[in-house]
Design a protein around this motif. Structure first.
Motif, mmCIF file in Angstrom:
data_model
loop_
_atom_site.group_PDB
_atom_site.id
_atom_site.type_symbol
_atom_site.label_atom_id
_atom_site.label_comp_id
_atom_site.label_asym_id
_atom_site.label_seq_id
_atom_site.Cartn_x
_atom_site.Cartn_y
_atom_site.Cartn_z
ATOM 1 N N PHE A 171 0.831 -1.206 0.000
ATOM 2 C CA PHE A 171 0.000 0.000 0.000
ATOM 3 C C PHE A 171 0.865 1.255 0.000
ATOM 4 O O PHE A 171 0.655 2.175 -0.802
ATOM 5 N N VAL A 172 1.856 1.299 0.878
ATOM 6 C CA VAL A 172 2.726 2.481 0.971
ATOM 7 C C VAL A 172 3.518 2.669 -0.320
ATOM 8 O O VAL A 172 3.663 3.792 -0.820
ATOM 9 N N ALA A 173 4.017 1.576 -0.882
ATOM 10 C CA ALA A 173 4.776 1.673 -2.131
ATOM 11 C C ALA A 173 3.914 2.227 -3.259
ATOM 12 O O ALA A 173 4.353 3.080 -4.039
ATOM 13 N N LEU A 174 2.668 1.782 -3.357
ATOM 14 C CA LEU A 174 1.778 2.270 -4.409
ATOM 15 C C LEU A 174 1.424 3.739 -4.205
ATOM 16 O O LEU A 174 1.290 4.494 -5.172
ATOM 17 N N VAL A 175 1.285 4.151 -2.960
ATOM 18 C CA VAL A 175 1.036 5.580 -2.679
ATOM 19 C C VAL A 175 2.217 6.416 -3.178
ATOM 20 O O VAL A 175 2.035 7.464 -3.803
ATOM 21 N N LEU A 176 3.428 5.954 -2.906
ATOM 22 C CA LEU A 176 4.625 6.684 -3.336
ATOM 23 C C LEU A 176 4.724 6.735 -4.856
ATOM 24 O O LEU A 176 5.062 7.786 -5.425
ATOM 25 N N TYR A 177 4.421 5.626 -5.522
ATOM 26 C CA TYR A 177 4.482 5.600 -6.986
ATOM 27 C C TYR A 177 3.441 6.527 -7.616
ATOM 28 O O TYR A 177 3.614 6.986 -8.742
ATOM 29 N N SER A 178 2.359 6.787 -6.920
ATOM 30 C CA SER A 178 1.279 7.614 -7.469
ATOM 31 C C SER A 178 1.577 9.101 -7.425
ATOM 32 O O SER A 178 0.909 9.888 -8.112
#
Length: 212
Positions: free
Chosen positions: A86-93
Motif C-alpha cells: 500500500f505504501v509503495a503504491l502511494v509513493l508511486y502515485s
C-alpha cells in the motif's frame, strides 16, 4: 473454458483484492498529492525540489521498492502483506498526481484569475470556483495515469504477500502454467481498462462545458 469455469470465483476474488489495494492507495495519494500540487504553485523553489524527488521515486524498480519496504515495516511486524505494498503504491502515485495538479493550476489563464479578483473572490474561492474547475481535465489525466500504472505495478505486490492478481501470475511462473499467467494478465488488463473508462467518464462529466 474449462479452466475459467473452475477458477472464475478465485479470479474474481483476486480481482476485487487487487482493486481494493490500488483504490485505497490512490485515495490516499490524492489526499496527499492534490493539496501538495496546489501548494507548490505558490513556491517555485519547493516545487522543483518536490517534483525531482517524486521523479526519482518513480525511477526505482518496483520490486526494489517493495523489497525496501520489508525491513522498514518489519519494525512494526508488517514486513509483508498489505501495508508495505500500500505504501509503495502511494509513493508511486505521487509524481503524476502532483505534477499534473501543479501544471494545471499554474496554467490557468491569468485573465480568469484577474476576473475572479475583480468580482471580489478570496483566494480559496478563486481556487474552488475558478482554478480547480479549469484545471480539472489535466488533474484527472494525472489520476488516470496513476491508477493504470498502479494496477500494473500492483502485480509485483504478490511477491511480498499482498495478494491480488499478481498471485495468478507468480504461481503460473513458478508452476509453468500458462493458463494462470494468461488469465492473470488478461484480468489485469481488463481491470485497467475499466478503471480508466470510469475515470474518463468522470472527467468528461465534471469538466466545465466552457473548456470541454
Amino acid at each position: 473454458m474449462e479452466f475459467l469455469e473452475v477458477n472464475a470465483p478465485r479470479i474474481l476474488d483476486l480481482t476485487i483484492e487487487h482493486a481494493v489495494l490500488v483504490g485505497l492507495a490512490i485515495i490516499v495519494a490524492l489526499l496527499i498529492g492534490v493539496p501538495l500540487g496546489i501548494y507548490l504553485t505558490t513556491n517555485d523553489y519547493l516545487a522543483e525540489t518536490v517534483l525531482q524527488i517524486a521523479s526519482v521515486m518513480l525511477t526505482i524498480p518496483s520490486i526494489a521498492l517493495f523489497g525496501v519496504m520489508i525491513p522498514i515495516f518489519s519494525i512494526i511486524n508488517q514486513g509483508i502483506g498489505f501495508v508495505p505494498a500500500f505504501v509503495a503504491l502511494v509513493l508511486y502515485s505521487q509524481l503524476p498526481i502532483i505534477r499534473n495538479t501543479y501544471t494545471a493550476i499554474r496554467n490557468v489563464s491569468p485573465e480568469m484569475r484577474d476576473a475572479a479578483k475583480g468580482v471580489g473572490m478570496k483566494t480559496h474561492q478563486r481556487l474552488l470556483r475558478v482554478e480547480i474547475p479549469n484545471a480539472f481535465p489535466v488533474i484527472m489525466a494525472g489520476i488516470r495515469t496513476a491508477v493504470v500504472m498502479n494496477i500494473g505495478i500492483g502485480v509485483i505486490a504478490a511477491y511480498i504477500g499482498a495478494g491480488g492478481l499478481g498471485v495468478l501470475i507468480t504461481q503460473g511462473i513458478s508452476r509453468g502454467d500458462n493458463y494462470l499467467i494468461i488469465s492473470g494478465s488478461v484480468a489485469v488488463a481488463i481491470l485497467a481498462m475499466i478503471a480508466d473508462a470510469i475515470l474518463l467518464w468522470i472527467q468528461k462529466r465534471y469538466t466545465p462545458k466552457s473548456i470541454a
